[in-house]
Design a protein around this motif. Structure first.
Motif, PDB file in Angstrom:
ATOM      1  N   LEU A   1       0.957  -1.209  -0.045  1.00 10.15           N
ATOM      2  CA  LEU A   1       0.211  -0.172  -0.090  1.00 10.15           C
ATOM      3  C   LEU A   1       0.849   1.377   0.193  1.00 10.15           C
ATOM      4  O   LEU A   1       2.007   1.514   0.827  1.00 10.15           O
ATOM      5  N   ARG A   2       0.656   2.213  -0.906  1.00 11.78           N
ATOM      6  CA  ARG A   2       1.386   3.315  -0.979  1.00 11.78           C
ATOM      7  C   ARG A   2       0.674   4.416  -0.533  1.00 11.78           C
ATOM      8  O   ARG A   2       1.129   5.532  -0.094  1.00 11.78           O
ATOM      9  N   GLY A   3      -0.502   4.427  -0.866  1.00 13.19           N
ATOM     10  CA  GLY A   3      -1.622   5.459  -0.268  1.00 13.19           C
ATOM     11  C   GLY A   3      -3.104   5.111  -0.483  1.00 13.19           C
ATOM     12  O   GLY A   3      -3.393   4.380  -1.291  1.00 13.19           O
ATOM     13  N   LEU A   4      -3.971   5.717   0.392  1.00 15.54           N
ATOM     14  CA  LEU A   4      -5.491   5.392   0.098  1.00 15.54           C
ATOM     15  C   LEU A   4      -6.161   6.810  -0.184  1.00 15.54           C
ATOM     16  O   LEU A   4      -5.773   7.847   0.573  1.00 15.54           O
ATOM     17  N   PHE A   5      -6.726   6.980  -0.991  1.00 16.65           N
ATOM     18  CA  PHE A   5      -7.503   8.104  -1.561  1.00 16.65           C
ATOM     19  C   PHE A   5      -8.959   8.139  -1.613  1.00 16.65           C
ATOM     20  O   PHE A   5      -9.642   7.066  -1.876  1.00 16.65           O
ATOM     21  N   TRP A   6      -9.584   9.041  -1.247  1.00 10.56           N
ATOM     22  CA  TRP A   6     -11.042   9.351  -1.315  1.00 10.56           C
ATOM     23  C   TRP A   6     -11.263  10.422  -2.233  1.00 10.56           C
ATOM     24  O   TRP A   6     -10.786  11.427  -2.487  1.00 10.56           O
ATOM     25  N   TYR A   7     -12.616   9.919  -3.106  1.00 16.80           N
ATOM     26  CA  TYR A   7     -12.721  11.126  -4.170  1.00 16.80           C
ATOM     27  C   TYR A   7     -14.357  11.173  -4.139  1.00 16.80           C
ATOM     28  O   TYR A   7     -15.103  10.258  -3.654  1.00 16.80           O
ATOM     29  N   ARG A   8     -15.139  12.496  -4.415  1.00 13.16           N
ATOM     30  CA  ARG A   8     -16.327  12.758  -4.616  1.00 13.16           C
ATOM     31  C   ARG A   8     -16.772  12.796  -5.894  1.00 13.16           C
ATOM     32  O   ARG A   8     -15.972  13.206  -6.678  1.00 13.16           O
ATOM     33  N   GLN A   9     -17.818  12.135  -6.388  1.00 18.00           N
ATOM     34  CA  GLN A   9     -18.303  12.120  -7.656  1.00 18.00           C
ATOM     35  C   GLN A   9     -19.523  12.644  -7.783  1.00 18.00           C
ATOM     36  O   GLN A   9     -20.621  11.758  -7.421  1.00 18.00           O
ATOM     37  N   ASP A  10     -19.877  13.457  -8.570  1.00 21.77           N
ATOM     38  CA  ASP A  10     -21.137  13.951  -8.857  1.00 21.77           C
ATOM     39  C   ASP A  10     -21.747  13.421  -9.998  1.00 21.77           C
ATOM     40  O   ASP A  10     -21.049  13.295 -11.138  1.00 21.77           O
ATOM     41  N   PRO A  11     -23.089  13.344 -10.218  1.00 20.68           N
ATOM     42  CA  PRO A  11     -23.548  12.886 -11.537  1.00 20.68           C
ATOM     43  C   PRO A  11     -22.982  13.671 -12.847  1.00 20.68           C
ATOM     44  O   PRO A  11     -23.066  15.104 -12.806  1.00 20.68           O
ATOM     45  N   GLY A  12     -22.495  12.954 -13.742  1.00 18.05           N
ATOM     46  CA  GLY A  12     -22.025  13.695 -14.830  1.00 18.05           C
ATOM     47  C   GLY A  12     -20.763  14.238 -14.856  1.00 18.05           C
ATOM     48  O   GLY A  12     -20.341  15.139 -15.721  1.00 18.05           O
ATOM     49  N   LYS A  13     -20.094  14.106 -13.811  1.00 20.11           N
ATOM     50  CA  LYS A  13     -18.843  14.579 -13.525  1.00 20.11           C
ATOM     51  C   LYS A  13     -17.865  13.713 -13.253  1.00 20.11           C
ATOM     52  O   LYS A  13     -18.104  12.537 -12.985  1.00 20.11           O
TER      53      LYS A  13
END
Lengths: 112, 114
Positions: free
Chosen positions: A30-42
């Motif tokens: 493991l090098r890193g853990l990332f969190w993302y937010r995704q809105d519809p159509g983006k």
């Protein structure tokens, strides 16, 4: 085999009702853990990177934590504008090659 | 962090045809990544595009089906060739913003094959 699992798949909250999203992982290097937010159509929008167990990061109503097996995204007193799909991803390193593995996401709906 | 312009944002295509998706980055980057996001599934890496060399494809993806161009350090294209309904998906390009910014993604291309 490297694997990332997110739960729940979907979550409905009332405005102000705090909760947590889970991202569990089984990876080597493991090098890193990332969190993302995704809105519809983006495309996904970067939120946090966590590197080691015990690390925590905060941004507004969001707080991400990391253990050796999983990460949590805590949402405190959510608002309707927090409604989105939240994705986690792990970056692994094997023999000098980096690889990025995404979970399937948690669809969050916050009701006014 | 980098800003990526991706187009088209969506398209409906006939089976057997091809579609080329373009990504323009506002800064020079060594590697660009192309992902596919099928409904209800996670993002899957299709290939990594380096300027001046052939793209590196992930298992299950081949150059004949997904040819990629990378003519300079700010631009890349992905072509989905000889499309079938199974290719209906969202396609995303991405660059690595480093440990501070994570990956930056384009807004995606929603492809429907009929």
């Amino acid at each position: 085999e490297d694997q990332v699992t997110q739960s729940p798949e979907a979550l409905r909250l009332q405005e102000g009702e705090s909760s947590s999203l889970n991202c569990s992982y089984t990876v080597s290097g493991l090098r890193g853990l990332f969190w993302y937010r995704q809105d519809p159509g983006k495309g996904p929008e970067f939120l946090f990177t966590l590197y080691s167990a015990g690390e925590e990061k905060e941004k507004e109503r969001l707080k991400a934590t990391l253990t050796k097996k999983e990460s949590f995204l805590h949402i405190t007193a959510p608002k309707p504008e927090d409604s989105a799909t939240y994705l986690c991803a792990v970056q692994t390193s094997t023999s000098g090659t980096y690889k990025y593995i995404f979970g399937t996401g948690t669809r969050l709906k916050v009701l006014a | 962090s980098a800003v990526i312009s991706q187009k088209p944002s969506r398209d409906i295509c006939q089976r057997g045809t091809s579609l080329t998706i373009q990504c323009q980055v506002d800064s020079q980057v060594t590697m660009m990544f192309w992902y596919r996001q099928q409904p209800g599934q996670s993002l899957t890496l299709i290939a990594t595009a380096n300027q001046g060399s052939e793209a590196t494809y992930e298992s299950g993806f081949v150059i004949d089906k997904f040819p990629i161009s990378r003519p300079n350090l700010t631009f890349s294209t992905l072509t989905v060739s000889n499309m079938s309904p199974e290719d209906s998906s969202i396609y995303l390009c991405s660059v690595d913003g480093g440990q501070v910014d994570g990956y930056t993604f384009g807004s995606g291309t929603r492809l429907t094959v009929v």
